[in-house]
Design a protein around this motif. Structure first.
Motif, PDB file in Angstrom:
ATOM      1  N   SER A   1      23.531 -95.039   4.729  1.00  0.00           N
ATOM      2  CA  SER A   1      22.232 -95.709   4.875  1.00  0.00           C
ATOM      3  C   SER A   1      21.532 -95.806   3.524  1.00  0.00           C
ATOM      4  O   SER A   1      20.838 -96.791   3.244  1.00  0.00           O
ATOM      5  CB  SER A   1      21.348 -94.986   5.891  1.00  0.00           C
ATOM      6  N   GLY A   2      21.728 -94.808   2.653  1.00  0.00           N
ATOM      7  CA  GLY A   2      21.167 -94.871   1.304  1.00  0.00           C
ATOM      8  C   GLY A   2      21.793 -95.990   0.497  1.00  0.00           C
ATOM      9  O   GLY A   2      21.100 -96.776  -0.155  1.00  0.00           O
ATOM     10  N   TRP A   3      23.122 -96.072   0.544  1.00  0.00           N
ATOM     11  CA  TRP A   3      23.815 -97.150  -0.172  1.00  0.00           C
ATOM     12  C   TRP A   3      23.322 -98.510   0.319  1.00  0.00           C
ATOM     13  O   TRP A   3      22.998 -99.401  -0.485  1.00  0.00           O
ATOM     14  CB  TRP A   3      25.330 -97.043   0.028  1.00  0.00           C
ATOM     15  N   ALA A   4      23.263 -98.671   1.641  1.00  0.00           N
ATOM     16  CA  ALA A   4      22.852 -99.953   2.215  1.00  0.00           C
ATOM     17  C   ALA A   4      21.394-100.271   1.890  1.00  0.00           C
ATOM     18  O   ALA A   4      21.040-101.432   1.643  1.00  0.00           O
ATOM     19  CB  ALA A   4      23.070 -99.932   3.727  1.00  0.00           C
TER      20      ALA A   4
ATOM     21  N   ALA B   1      17.158-102.988   1.998  1.00  0.00           N
ATOM     22  CA  ALA B   1      16.484-101.953   2.789  1.00  0.00           C
ATOM     23  C   ALA B   1      15.955-102.493   4.108  1.00  0.00           C
ATOM     24  O   ALA B   1      15.990-101.801   5.131  1.00  0.00           O
ATOM     25  CB  ALA B   1      15.343-101.349   1.975  1.00  0.00           C
ATOM     26  N   TYR B   2      15.474-103.728   4.091  1.00  0.00           N
ATOM     27  CA  TYR B   2      14.887-104.286   5.317  1.00  0.00           C
ATOM     28  C   TYR B   2      15.953-104.502   6.383  1.00  0.00           C
ATOM     29  O   TYR B   2      15.694-104.305   7.572  1.00  0.00           O
ATOM     30  CB  TYR B   2      14.170-105.599   5.010  1.00  0.00           C
ATOM     31  N   ALA B   3      17.159-104.886   5.964  1.00  0.00           N
ATOM     32  CA  ALA B   3      18.252-105.057   6.924  1.00  0.00           C
ATOM     33  C   ALA B   3      18.619-103.724   7.556  1.00  0.00           C
ATOM     34  O   ALA B   3      18.915-103.655   8.754  1.00  0.00           O
ATOM     35  CB  ALA B   3      19.468-105.674   6.228  1.00  0.00           C
ATOM     36  N   VAL B   4      18.600-102.654   6.769  1.00  0.00           N
ATOM     37  CA  VAL B   4      18.938-101.324   7.287  1.00  0.00           C
ATOM     38  C   VAL B   4      17.937-100.909   8.369  1.00  0.00           C
ATOM     39  O   VAL B   4      18.322-100.505   9.473  1.00  0.00           O
ATOM     40  CB  VAL B   4      18.950-100.277   6.151  1.00  0.00           C
ATOM     41  N   VAL B   5      16.646-101.010   8.053  1.00  0.00           N
ATOM     42  CA  VAL B   5      15.604-100.617   9.015  1.00  0.00           C
ATOM     43  C   VAL B   5      15.681-101.485  10.265  1.00  0.00           C
ATOM     44  O   VAL B   5      15.626-100.985  11.394  1.00  0.00           O
ATOM     45  CB  VAL B   5      14.210-100.716   8.362  1.00  0.00           C
TER      46      VAL B   5
ATOM     47  N   SER C   1      24.917-113.229  -1.952  1.00  0.00           N
ATOM     48  CA  SER C   1      23.847-112.722  -1.091  1.00  0.00           C
ATOM     49  C   SER C   1      24.307-112.612   0.361  1.00  0.00           C
ATOM     50  O   SER C   1      24.040-111.618   1.040  1.00  0.00           O
ATOM     51  CB  SER C   1      22.621-113.633  -1.187  1.00  0.00           C
ATOM     52  N   THR C   2      25.010-113.639   0.838  1.00  0.00           N
ATOM     53  CA  THR C   2      25.507-113.622   2.216  1.00  0.00           C
ATOM     54  C   THR C   2      26.516-112.496   2.406  1.00  0.00           C
ATOM     55  O   THR C   2      26.479-111.776   3.421  1.00  0.00           O
ATOM     56  CB  THR C   2      26.143-114.979   2.580  1.00  0.00           C
ATOM     57  N   LEU C   3      27.405-112.307   1.433  1.00  0.00           N
ATOM     58  CA  LEU C   3      28.382-111.213   1.515  1.00  0.00           C
ATOM     59  C   LEU C   3      27.694-109.849   1.524  1.00  0.00           C
ATOM     60  O   LEU C   3      28.097-108.949   2.267  1.00  0.00           O
ATOM     61  CB  LEU C   3      29.360-111.292   0.337  1.00  0.00           C
ATOM     62  N   GLU C   4      26.649-109.710   0.705  1.00  0.00           N
ATOM     63  CA  GLU C   4      25.889-108.456   0.687  1.00  0.00           C
ATOM     64  C   GLU C   4      25.272-108.173   2.059  1.00  0.00           C
ATOM     65  O   GLU C   4      25.370-107.054   2.571  1.00  0.00           O
ATOM     66  CB  GLU C   4      24.780-108.521  -0.361  1.00  0.00           C
ATOM     67  N   ASP C   5      24.644-109.196   2.647  1.00  0.00           N
ATOM     68  CA  ASP C   5      23.999-109.018   3.953  1.00  0.00           C
ATOM     69  C   ASP C   5      25.015-108.637   5.024  1.00  0.00           C
ATOM     70  O   ASP C   5      24.768-107.751   5.849  1.00  0.00           O
ATOM     71  CB  ASP C   5      23.253-110.288   4.367  1.00  0.00           C
ATOM     72  N   LEU C   6      26.166-109.314   5.010  1.00  0.00           N
ATOM     73  CA  LEU C   6      27.201-109.020   6.001  1.00  0.00           C
ATOM     74  C   LEU C   6      27.774-107.612   5.809  1.00  0.00           C
ATOM     75  O   LEU C   6      28.018-106.894   6.781  1.00  0.00           O
ATOM     76  CB  LEU C   6      28.323-110.062   5.915  1.00  0.00           C
ATOM     77  N   THR C   7      27.959-107.221   4.555  1.00  0.00           N
ATOM     78  CA  THR C   7      28.494-105.882   4.263  1.00  0.00           C
ATOM     79  C   THR C   7      27.513-104.800   4.699  1.00  0.00           C
ATOM     80  O   THR C   7      27.907-103.798   5.310  1.00  0.00           O
ATOM     81  CB  THR C   7      28.811-105.744   2.763  1.00  0.00           C
TER      82      THR C   7
ATOM     83  N   GLY D   1      25.149-105.056   7.006  1.00  0.00           N
ATOM     84  CA  GLY D   1      25.118-105.031   8.469  1.00  0.00           C
ATOM     85  C   GLY D   1      26.336-104.348   9.063  1.00  0.00           C
ATOM     86  O   GLY D   1      26.216-103.495   9.960  1.00  0.00           O
ATOM     87  N   GLY D   2      27.511-104.688   8.541  1.00  0.00           N
ATOM     88  CA  GLY D   2      28.741-104.085   9.051  1.00  0.00           C
ATOM     89  C   GLY D   2      28.818-102.591   8.798  1.00  0.00           C
ATOM     90  O   GLY D   2      29.197-101.820   9.690  1.00  0.00           O
ATOM     91  N   LEU D   3      28.418-102.157   7.595  1.00  0.00           N
ATOM     92  CA  LEU D   3      28.507-100.727   7.265  1.00  0.00           C
ATOM     93  C   LEU D   3      27.482 -99.896   8.023  1.00  0.00           C
ATOM     94  O   LEU D   3      27.775 -98.779   8.442  1.00  0.00           O
ATOM     95  CB  LEU D   3      28.341-100.519   5.763  1.00  0.00           C
ATOM     96  N   VAL D   4      26.265-100.436   8.198  1.00  0.00           N
ATOM     97  CA  VAL D   4      25.247 -99.690   8.954  1.00  0.00           C
ATOM     98  C   VAL D   4      25.697 -99.517  10.405  1.00  0.00           C
ATOM     99  O   VAL D   4      25.604 -98.426  10.976  1.00  0.00           O
ATOM    100  CB  VAL D   4      23.872-100.386   8.869  1.00  0.00           C
ATOM    101  N   ALA D   5      26.199-100.596  10.999  1.00  0.00           N
ATOM    102  CA  ALA D   5      26.682-100.508  12.382  1.00  0.00           C
ATOM    103  C   ALA D   5      27.852 -99.526  12.477  1.00  0.00           C
ATOM    104  O   ALA D   5      27.906 -98.691  13.393  1.00  0.00           O
ATOM    105  CB  ALA D   5      27.095-101.893  12.881  1.00  0.00           C
ATOM    106  N   LEU D   6      28.778 -99.604  11.521  1.00  0.00           N
ATOM    107  CA  LEU D   6      29.920 -98.682  11.530  1.00  0.00           C
ATOM    108  C   LEU D   6      29.458 -97.239  11.356  1.00  0.00           C
ATOM    109  O   LEU D   6      29.957 -96.326  12.020  1.00  0.00           O
ATOM    110  CB  LEU D   6      30.902 -99.060  10.408  1.00  0.00           C
TER     111      LEU D   6
END
Length: 198
Positions: A10-13, A18-22, A137-143, A145-150
């Motif tokens: 969560s720190g990395w993401a 940060a807003y996507a993580v929250v 930017s799109t790749l960052e957002d997808l990464t 989202g995927g890592l937080v969910a995982l």
């Protein structure tokens, strides 16, 4: 202990978005009933604010040079967000890892990934075409989202992936800084040539 990998991821993401993580953690906690999500992230006002700011970031992050200005503004915000999310995760889990220590881990990891992101984006901005910003930017957002969910379901594999991405990012940043330096030198030389009397 699954809390430390979750805090690290969560720190990395948070250092990337940060807003996507929250937003994602809050939505998954509220509507999917994931127990590891702190109730503070599930509140309606937090979700609305995170959603609006996520949309702002989604636009700003895809425009050359605006993205670097946005990153500069978030040099303080992203590490604080990473620290707060980490502290909430530790406090919610009632784990032996104290909230203060968790905040330090989350904030430091967020700062490291933020510096990697900001530095790499400055390198991307030296390319003449604008489309690479949108793709990155799109790749960052997808990464994120995927890592937080995982991380919420499988924290250890997510933390391993986040660690690998951080190491790759730090390596690329070293190469990118030399490219940025050459770009600014060339730009100064062009300005000097234009300003020289003919």
């Amino acid at each position: 202990m699954s809390l430390i990998p979750l805090i690290f991821t969560s720190g990395w993401a948070s250092g990337v978005n940060a807003y996507a993580v929250v937003l994602l953690m809050g939505l998954l906690g509220r509507f999917d009933g994931i127990a590891s999500v702190p109730p503070a992230l599930e509140r309606t006002d937090v979700l609305v604010a995170a959603g609006v700011l996520f949309l702002c970031e989604a636009v700003a992050d895809k425009i050359p040079y605006i993205d670097s200005s946005w990153d500069a503004l978030h040099t303080v915000i992203r590490p604080i967000a990473g620290a707060v999310v980490a502290a909430l995760l530790a406090g919610h889990a009632h784990d032996s890892l104290g909230s203060l220590a968790a905040g330090a881990v989350g904030g430091t990891t967020a700062l490291a990934s933020h510096l990697v992101k900001a530095g790499l984006r400055m390198g991307v901005n030296t390319s003449p075409e604008p489309f690479s910003n949108m793709v990155i930017s799109t790749l960052e957002d997808l990464t994120v989202g995927g890592l937080v969910a995982l991380a919420l379901f499988h924290p250890v594999p997510a933390a391993i992936i986040a660690g690998i991405l951080l190491l790759i990012g730090l390596t690329l940043l070293g190469f990118t800084l030399s490219r940025i330096r050459r770009f600014w030198i060339r730009r100064r030389e062009r300005r000097a040539l234009r300003a020289a009397p003919r």
